[in-house]
Structure formats: structure tokens, C-alpha cells
Design a protein around this motif. Structure first.
Motif, mmCIF file in Angstrom:
data_model
loop_
_atom_site.group_PDB
_atom_site.id
_atom_site.type_symbol
_atom_site.label_atom_id
_atom_site.label_comp_id
_atom_site.label_asym_id
_atom_site.label_seq_id
_atom_site.Cartn_x
_atom_site.Cartn_y
_atom_site.Cartn_z
ATOM 1 N N GLY A 203 24.362 -124.742 14.067
ATOM 2 C CA GLY A 203 25.147 -123.514 13.997
ATOM 3 C C GLY A 203 24.515 -122.451 13.111
ATOM 4 O O GLY A 203 23.647 -122.732 12.283
ATOM 5 N N GLN A 204 24.955 -121.221 13.321
ATOM 6 C CA GLN A 204 24.516 -120.082 12.509
ATOM 7 C C GLN A 204 25.733 -119.480 11.803
ATOM 8 O O GLN A 204 26.834 -119.482 12.347
ATOM 9 N N PRO A 205 25.550 -118.934 10.599
ATOM 10 C CA PRO A 205 26.683 -118.376 9.853
ATOM 11 C C PRO A 205 27.434 -117.312 10.642
ATOM 12 O O PRO A 205 26.829 -116.441 11.271
ATOM 13 N N ASP A 206 28.749 -117.419 10.630
ATOM 14 C CA ASP A 206 29.633 -116.412 11.240
ATOM 15 C C ASP A 206 29.422 -116.253 12.743
ATOM 16 O O ASP A 206 29.738 -115.198 13.306
ATOM 17 N N CYS A 207 28.891 -117.276 13.405
ATOM 18 C CA CYS A 207 28.692 -117.237 14.862
ATOM 19 C C CYS A 207 29.553 -118.305 15.542
ATOM 20 O O CYS A 207 29.699 -119.411 15.009
ATOM 21 N N PRO A 208 30.126 -117.989 16.705
ATOM 22 C CA PRO A 208 30.959 -118.961 17.399
ATOM 23 C C PRO A 208 30.198 -120.243 17.736
ATOM 24 O O PRO A 208 29.027 -120.210 18.122
ATOM 25 N N PHE A 209 30.905 -121.365 17.572
ATOM 26 C CA PHE A 209 30.371 -122.682 17.913
ATOM 27 C C PHE A 209 31.440 -123.385 18.740
ATOM 28 O O PHE A 209 32.548 -123.635 18.257
ATOM 29 N N VAL A 210 31.116 -123.694 19.989
ATOM 30 C CA VAL A 210 32.090 -124.262 20.919
ATOM 31 C C VAL A 210 31.692 -125.682 21.300
ATOM 32 O O VAL A 210 30.585 -125.918 21.776
ATOM 33 N N VAL A 211 32.605 -126.628 21.103
ATOM 34 C CA VAL A 211 32.439 -127.984 21.621
ATOM 35 C C VAL A 211 33.103 -128.013 22.992
ATOM 36 O O VAL A 211 34.308 -127.763 23.116
ATOM 37 N N LEU A 212 32.322 -128.299 24.016
ATOM 38 C CA LEU A 212 32.812 -128.243 25.401
ATOM 39 C C LEU A 212 32.892 -129.639 26.012
ATOM 40 O O LEU A 212 31.900 -130.370 26.061
ATOM 41 N N ASN A 213 34.085 -129.979 26.468
ATOM 42 C CA ASN A 213 34.330 -131.187 27.263
ATOM 43 C C ASN A 213 33.758 -132.455 26.639
ATOM 44 O O ASN A 213 32.986 -133.196 27.265
ATOM 45 N N ASN A 214 34.147 -132.689 25.394
ATOM 46 C CA ASN A 214 33.791 -133.959 24.778
ATOM 47 C C ASN A 214 34.445 -135.090 25.571
ATOM 48 O O ASN A 214 35.634 -135.032 25.875
ATOM 49 N N ALA A 215 33.679 -136.107 25.895
ATOM 50 C CA ALA A 215 34.121 -137.103 26.864
ATOM 51 C C ALA A 215 35.154 -138.078 26.317
ATOM 52 O O ALA A 215 35.894 -138.691 27.082
ATOM 53 N N TYR A 216 35.199 -138.243 25.010
ATOM 54 C CA TYR A 216 36.165 -139.190 24.463
ATOM 55 C C TYR A 216 36.617 -138.740 23.084
ATOM 56 O O TYR A 216 35.959 -137.949 22.428
ATOM 57 N N SER A 217 37.766 -139.248 22.673
ATOM 58 C CA SER A 217 38.320 -138.900 21.367
ATOM 59 C C SER A 217 38.340 -140.129 20.478
ATOM 60 O O SER A 217 38.852 -141.183 20.876
ATOM 61 N N THR A 218 37.809 -140.008 19.278
ATOM 62 C CA THR A 218 37.864 -141.120 18.333
ATOM 63 C C THR A 218 39.171 -141.122 17.560
ATOM 64 O O THR A 218 39.442 -142.046 16.787
ATOM 65 N N SER A 219 39.995 -140.086 17.758
ATOM 66 C CA SER A 219 41.320 -140.065 17.135
ATOM 67 C C SER A 219 42.391 -140.561 18.105
ATOM 68 O O SER A 219 43.534 -140.775 17.704
ATOM 69 N N TYR A 220 42.012 -140.745 19.377
ATOM 70 C CA TYR A 220 42.929 -141.241 20.413
ATOM 71 C C TYR A 220 44.199 -140.404 20.481
ATOM 72 O O TYR A 220 45.299 -140.922 20.606
ATOM 73 N N ASP A 221 44.013 -139.092 20.389
ATOM 74 C CA ASP A 221 45.153 -138.190 20.435
ATOM 75 C C ASP A 221 44.695 -136.891 21.084
ATOM 76 O O ASP A 221 43.606 -136.822 21.662
ATOM 77 N N LEU A 222 45.495 -135.855 20.998
ATOM 78 C CA LEU A 222 45.156 -134.578 21.596
ATOM 79 C C LEU A 222 44.226 -133.789 20.689
ATOM 80 O O LEU A 222 44.418 -133.757 19.456
ATOM 81 N N GLY A 223 43.242 -133.140 21.269
ATOM 82 C CA GLY A 223 42.367 -132.276 20.506
ATOM 83 C C GLY A 223 41.572 -133.018 19.458
ATOM 84 O O GLY A 223 41.104 -134.139 19.680
ATOM 85 N N ASN A 224 41.416 -132.404 18.286
ATOM 86 C CA ASN A 224 40.589 -132.977 17.233
ATOM 87 C C ASN A 224 41.268 -132.798 15.882
ATOM 88 O O ASN A 224 42.244 -132.065 15.755
ATOM 89 N N ARG A 225 40.717 -133.461 14.888
ATOM 90 C CA ARG A 225 41.245 -133.376 13.531
ATOM 91 C C ARG A 225 40.246 -132.722 12.576
ATOM 92 O O ARG A 225 40.346 -132.881 11.366
#
Length: 252
Positions: A155-177
Motif C-alpha cells: 500500500g501507499q500512504p493515503d491511497c485506497p486499498f481494496v481487498v476483493l473477493n477473499n475466498a474464505y474467512s478466518t473469523s467465520y462470520d460476515l466481513g472482517n475484523r
């Protein structure tokens, strides 16, 4: 799986960036039938051949890299669709890198659109090629426990960083923590979906036997996956008993 999804997702990304969001998550099924991607369905084949291969100008034939990795290449297709919003508009804007952990031969992709660079997540080459003021779309980078390190590496400072279509969740819930704003989120659950488009509420959607959907409940804050799943499943059974099955009704 038409032009409505990328437009809606792009609108959500644009609104989030305008609101000052930097780290974002975008999540939705990259192909019509994710569960059957390895085996092939007519809908998946049609989507890959008529949209992905044509848009990316990538060879599609039995045994080709695209035909064997339809989710990986479809995710690049979606990244390309989102790049205009991520970079900050059609005129000018920032460069946008697409990085993936999936099996993609970028040399086969002849039309990258607004994507200015490609690479593999966490590889030294991708790190060294990073540019000042560059936005990043990271496709399926892995468990969210690595996301902070991912931003630090690419990443670069103050620039958008998008995680797209992560295949699995290690929190086993909605979205991320990890504090990545879920700006566009569409997850299939039994008998329906969970949906959120920034800056709107989270929604529990019931999928009806005819394929249409109905909002059963709206949440101001992110609900628990179990809570939404139980609500949708119980309402489906109450209304339709065993008569609401997308496999039996041909919605595959």
C-alpha cells in the motif's frame, strides 16, 4: 451477472472513498455458480466466454488457463471494472495495481483497462514495482490476519486499498475484523443473501422460488452470520416449506 453489479459496486467504492475510507473490502460471488466452478455449469461457461474472455481479450478454449481457472480470471475482470472508481474517476486519477494470490497468467490478458500494473501478493517483484500515489486491488489475498501486513507491503500512504473477493474467512462470520470497510458485500447463505452497499445498512435477503429477492430485515450495524442465516432459513421454510430450492428450480 450483467453491467448492474460492477456499476453498483463502483458507486459504493466511490462513495466510500469520498467519505474518507482507505482500506476497503468488496465481496460478491465472482461467477454465477461458485460452488460448481470446478465442475462447470452452463451459466458459468456462458459468463466466462461471453463476458470475461471477451472483455479481457484472453483465450478461452477447453484446457486453456481461463477455462481451468475461471474464478481467478473472473476476479481480474471484476478488478478491471472497479479500477475506475478506485483511481478516482474517469479523467486523470491515480494508478491502480491489481495483485492476486490466484493462478493468473497476466501475459495472456491483452486488455487491462484502468489497471496499470499486475503482480502476485507478497512477492518481492510486486513490492519493488510499487509506485508513489498508487491504489491497490488485492484479489483473494488470504486470511485477514495478513491484511495489515499486506497493506504495509504493497500500500501507499493515503491511497485506497481494496481487498476483493477473499475466498474464505478466518473469523467465520460476515466481513472482517481488521477495520476494512465492507463497502460492497453480497454473500450467499441458505435460501438467500446478506447484502450491504456503502453507506447503506446491512440487509437480510430472502431468495424466492422465482429467483427474486425480498428484504426481510435491515441492520444499522453488521449482524452476526448465524443470526441472519437463521432468520432467512426459517422464513423460507415458513412460506415455502421444501419448495424453495434453487437447485431443483433450475436457478443454477
Amino acid at each position: 451477472f450483467d453491467d448492474k453489479k460492477p456499476k453498483k459496486a463502483s458507486t459504493a467504492v466511490s462513495k466510500a472513498i469520498a467519505a474518507g475510507k482507505k482500506n476497503m473490502e468488496v465481496q460478491f460471488p465472482p461467477v454465477p455458480n461458485v460452488e460448481e466452478a470446478k465442475f462447470g455449469t452452463p451459466l458459468n461457461a456462458k459468463f466466462t466466454k461471453t463476458l470475461v474472455a471477451k472483455d479481457l481479450k484472453t483465450p478461452f478454449a477447453p484446457g486453456s488457463n481461463l477455462s481451468r481457472n475461471i474464478i481467478a480470471y473472473s476476479n481480474v475482470y471484476w478488478a478491471k471494472k472497479l479500477a475506475g472508481a478506485v483511481k478516482g474517476g474517469a479523467l486523470g486519477g491515480k494508478p491502480v495495481a491489481v495483485l492476486t494470490a490466484e493462478q493468473v497468467n497476466f501475459e495472456e490478458i491483452k486488455n487491462m483497462g484502468d489497471l496499470t500494473r499486475s503482480g502476485k501478493v507478497f512477492q518481492d517483484k510486486a513490492r519493488k514495482e510499487g509506485r508513489n500515489n498508487e491504489c491497490v486491488i488485492a484479489i483473494n489475498p488470504g486470511g485477514e490476519e495478513t491484511w495489515d501486513r499486506l497493506v504495509s507491503a504493497h500500500g501507499q500512504p493515503d491511497c485506497p486499498f481494496v481487498v476483493l473477493n477473499n475466498a474464505y474467512s478466518t473469523s467465520y462470520d460476515l466481513g472482517n475484523r481488521k477495520g476494512f470497510e465492507e463497502v460492497y458485500y453480497l454473500k450467499r447463505i441458505s435460501k438467500g443473501f446478506v447484502f450491504r452497499s456503502f453507506p447503506g445498512n446491512w440487509e437480510a435477503l430472502l431468495e424466492k422460488p422465482d429467483g427474486s429477492v425480498e428484504v426481510l430485515k435491515s441492520y444499522k450495524t453488521k449482524p452476526k452470520l448465524r443470526e441472519v442465516s437463521e432468520l432467512v432459513r426459517e422464513e423460507s421454510f415458513k412460506r415455502y416449506a421444501m419448495g424453495n430450492d434453487r437447485y431443483m428450480s433450475g436457478r443454477m
